[in-house]
Structures are given as C-alpha cells and as structure tokens.
Write a protein that holds these residues in place. Structure first.
Motif, short mmCIF file in Angstrom:
data_model
loop_
_atom_site.label_atom_id
_atom_site.label_comp_id
_atom_site.label_asym_id
_atom_site.label_seq_id
_atom_site.Cartn_x
_atom_site.Cartn_y
_atom_site.Cartn_z
N MET A 97 0.82 -1.20 0.00
CA MET A 97 0.00 0.00 0.00
C MET A 97 0.86 1.26 0.00
O MET A 97 1.76 1.41 0.82
CB MET A 97 -0.92 0.00 1.23
N ASP B 223 -0.96 4.42 -0.98
CA ASP B 223 -1.94 5.48 -0.72
C ASP B 223 -3.33 4.87 -0.70
O ASP B 223 -3.52 3.67 -0.90
CB ASP B 223 -1.85 6.59 -1.79
N GLY B 224 -4.30 5.71 -0.42
CA GLY B 224 -5.70 5.29 -0.41
C GLY B 224 -6.59 6.51 -0.54
O GLY B 224 -6.14 7.65 -0.39
N THR C 206 -8.99 1.10 -0.67
CA THR C 206 -7.67 0.62 -1.06
C THR C 206 -7.82 -0.50 -2.06
O THR C 206 -8.93 -0.91 -2.41
CB THR C 206 -6.88 0.12 0.17
N GLN C 207 -6.69 -1.06 -2.48
CA GLN C 207 -6.72 -2.22 -3.38
C GLN C 207 -7.38 -3.42 -2.71
O GLN C 207 -7.84 -4.34 -3.38
CB GLN C 207 -5.29 -2.60 -3.79
N LYS D 120 -7.31 11.49 -2.51
CA LYS D 120 -6.31 10.42 -2.47
C LYS D 120 -5.16 10.86 -1.58
O LYS D 120 -4.60 11.94 -1.76
CB LYS D 120 -5.81 10.12 -3.89
N SER E 243 -8.93 -1.66 9.91
CA SER E 243 -7.52 -1.34 9.63
C SER E 243 -6.59 -2.13 10.54
O SER E 243 -5.53 -2.60 10.09
CB SER E 243 -7.29 0.16 9.80
#
Length: 402
Positions: free
Chosen positions: A13, A15-16, A40-41, A65, A314
C-alpha cells in the motif's frame, strides 16, 4: 494534540482514497472507534482510532487520495500540546458575489435539486444502480448516508420477483463475474506487489519438520463432544494457538525488520484467507497468545466471512506480527510461504494425512502434518528457526497446554 495519520495497511500500500468521515469535529473518540472509511486495493477498509480525545480538526476532504503517513486529522487528547497550522490551512474567504434576480432564482433552483449525499453512499448507490432521487436521507440536514442506500438495496432484493428457469438471462451472471474479476484482479495486484518486494529484498531461508497430530486431534475430538456443531473446534485453531505459544518462547520471529530487528510485544497472527473470487487476504488474529483455542475459533468464524466480504478493520490488516498459511484438507502435502514484509517469518501447514511414522523404534500409521518455516536471514538463523519448530511441536504433543 495528536496527529492522526493515514495508516499503512501492508507492504503493497502506498496510498488510499478517504471515502467518508464517520466522525466530525467536536465528537469524542474512544479507542477502537471507527473514524473513517478508506478505499484501497484490498477494498473498503474501516479505519480505527487508537487514542482517546476530541476530534479537533479534519485536514483531508472526502474523496481525496492520500499517501500513507499523511496527517488526516488532529485529535485533542487534553494534554495541552500545541500544533501550529500553516497559513494554507486557513484560506482567505471569498467575497460573496451579489447576484442579479435571475441568477438568484437559478441558484435557488439548483440548490433545491442538488442531492445531499455522502461520497461513500454515492459510491455504493452507483455500484448497485440505485436512483438517488427516490431516496429519503436520514443524515444531517436530510443528507443521504450509507445506511439509506443499503436499506434501498435490501428492499429492492426483497421485492424482486424470483425468475423462472426459462426467464433466466445471461446479463446477471455476466455482471457478477465482471465485478468478481475486477475485485480479484485488484487483490492479486496488491499481493503480487508485496510478494515481489519480499522475493527481491528478503534473504529467505527454509526449514521443514514433520509433526505427529494424533494427540492434538484426539484432544480436539474429546473436547468437541460437549460442544454444539456451530462451536466445534477445527485443527487450524489449535495450530494458531500452538504457533502463538512457540513465538512467545522464540520472540525473535515475532518481529519486523525495519532498520534492524524490531521485536513486538503483542503476538498478532496473520492468517491467509482464500477469496471466493480469487486472490487472498491476510487478516490478523490480535493477541492470539492471550486467547484460548475456543476464542481463536470464534475469531476465525468472524474474520473469514468479513475478509471474503471485504469488511475488515484497519487493525486487522496492519498489525500482524507473524503469518500462518494452511492448505487444509485435499491440498498439497507442503507449502513454502514467502514472508510478508516487514515481518520476518511465515509458517506453512500442509494437509493433515495418515502416513507411516516412527517413534521410539516403533513404526505405525498416524495423522501427520508437514510444517515449513520461511524466515528472514537478516533477523534470525537456522538455529533460531529450529528452536521455533521444536517449540511448536512440543505444544502440539501436549495439546492440554493449549
């Protein structure tokens, strides 16, 4: 004053996108509260706060972002610490423009037809084809929030007639497959990035040990006799507990490599979960060493469905200190994992199967499992790795100690 930062949810990761703030300035925050949703991904992740205090100021707008480590908000913990703000945080307000009557009418009409909706609710509505003009918002000032959209989706599903076999079309399955493929591709790209980094930067060494599971399985069988079906223990819960106890004895493997070896106080076991649509997620069983086998089983029953539905928090994605991968029934005899950085080890369990096993000069057929350890040679060596496998085997041969 505490700076609340964009969390790092894994080595892959960078960024998000901050989709929605769950709390607003002036709200009192307790440890564990969900403060925001980050896209996120790995899907939409609920971000927790780990300090108590009042949300003083939000520094990042919804839809923005944000790189990992950026300051998202300020939390006043009552300790009187001051954080100076740059002049850019307080832009000079624009002088209001005096509108002509025609412009005033146009502006009023535009405001009346503008739909107030949170970014997260809009995203969910667009993904599910929900007509926003038909929704009544229950949020502040009548704005549409996530719960309003989810209610509309539930009502649509409940009222949708069940099609007869001859009425089935290809559109619905194709749409489902496309969504699954998009999610699967995103997850696989995230995993590929982390594993590429692992293979490129970490000098792995590998150890293997075959372990007798007869005593552990017999203990599990006796323990399950008094349990209802939905609360029965599976072998994986015992394996996780045994790994946690072994890490307590060999703490150098319960660590990360970040400018040197950083041992961790808590033992948080990451567990590899295969997704239905392809790819994997690795949520953490937090404080696994302090949980009983029964509590670990309950945690797995909660974590696995949420991981497959992309509804993790998270802390469950960012706080693993060591990882387990298990093949389960009908799989390969052995699995050699790649370390998930910045961790320094991963243990793999193959399928438990009946095989010839010799002990004290006697040969018999027993349920055994091939256990492998992949470890970071910068952090430990083969001697430490062997001690870990020996400790793990000791606990599996004494399941009552779990």
């Amino acid at each position: 004053m505490i700076k609340f930062l964009m969390p790092n949810l894994g080595a892959d990761m960078e960024d998000g996108v901050l989709v929605e703030w769950r709390k607003q300035p002036g709200d009192f925050l307790q440890k564990g509260d969900i403060i925001a949703d980050i896209d996120t991904q790995k899907g939409l992740i609920e971000i927790e706060v780990f300090d108590e205090g009042v949300l003083e100021k939000i520094l990042v707008k919804e839809g923005q972002k944000v790189p990992v480590g950026s300051v998202l908000a300020l939390i006043n913990d009552g300790k009187g610490e001051e954080i100076r703000e740059s002049s850019g945080d307080n832009p000079t307000p624009e002088v209001p423009k005096i509108l002509e009557p025609q412009e005033q009418a146009k502006t009023k009409s535009t405001e009346e037809h503008r739909i107030k909706i949170s970014p997260l609710a809009r995203k969910i509505a667009e993904s599910n084809g929900i007509d926003l003009t038909l929704l009544k918002g229950t949020g502040p000032e009548g704005s549409i929030v996530k719960e309003d959209v989810e209610k509309a989706i539930s009502e649509r599903i409940a009222n949708k007639p069940v099609p007869q076999p001859e009425e089935k079309t290809k559109e619905a399955p194709e749409e489902s497959v496309n969504v699954s493929r998009t999610t699967s591709d995103s997850i696989r790209m995230a995993v590929a990035a982390a594993m590429s980094k692992s293979n490129r930067e970490i000098p792995h060494y590998f150890l293997e040990k075959r372990m007798d599971m007869s005593k552990a399985l017999e203990w599990m069988k006796e323990s399950n006799k008094t349990r209802p079906v939905q609360k029965r223990i599976l072998p994986v819960a015992m394996l996780i507990k045994a790994v946690a106890k072994a890490l307590d004895e060999v703490p150098d493997l319960n660590a990360t490599w970040e400018n040197g070896l950083q041992r961790k106080n808590e033992i948080n076991i990451g567990f590899v979960v295969s997704l239905r649509s392809g790819g994997i997620m690795v949520p953490a069983i937090l404080q696994a060493d302090s949980k009983t086998v029964e509590e670990i089983m309950e945690t797995l029953n909660d974590l696995i469905p949420r991981a497959r539905a992309f509804k993790l928090r998270s802390s469950e994605l960012s706080q693993s200190t060591f990882t387990i991968t298990s093949i389960g029934e009908g799989g390969a005899d052995k699995v050699f994992g790649l370390i998930y950085p910045p961790q320094v080890g991963i243990v793999g369990f193959g399928e438990i199967s009946e095989q010839p096993f010799a002990e004290e000069g006697m040969l018999g057929i027993r349920p055994v499992v091939d256990v492998t350890l992949s470890a970071d040679h910068r952090a430990t060596d083969g001697l430490i790795g062997s001690r870990f496998l020996a400790a793990l085997n000791k606990h599996l041969q004494n399941p009552e100690s779990l």
